[in-house]
Motif scaffolding. Sequence first.
Motif: not given
Length: 133
Positions: A58, A60, A67, A69, A71, A88, A105, A107, A109
């Motif tokens: 995802h 953003t 950024k 994300d 998962y 990362q 970023e 991130n 999850h």
Amino acid sequence: MKTNRSNPYGEIEVAPEVIEIIAGMAANEVDGVYAMQGKFPNKMKIVFGKPNHKKGVHLTSDEEGLKVDIYCYFKFGVNVPNVAQAIQKKVREQIFHMTDITLAEVNIHIADIVPERTTFQDLFDLDKEEDEE
């Protein structure tokens, strides 16, 4: 998303879906990642031979920058911080290498840890909790 490099020939724009695909493929290449998290229809596409490389990713964008994300499911027994940092690093490198875009970023999850003897059918059950929310 525009690239960071100036170009005398015109603008280069990269669709957000392309960045999601690059990030998903890069994350899948890291040793210790079992699979990316996705909804049931995404898993059905895999069964019928159409992998969805952007599942579990995802994007953003805000004043700090772009950024990502991610998962995903990890294999049982891996060093979680090391695998997460490897994801990362790999995602950041691949997106910069392929698009010249620097991420603010990345991130990670971790949706679940998957035991060694998990079957494909068991993965359908892992998303039941997510779908019920």
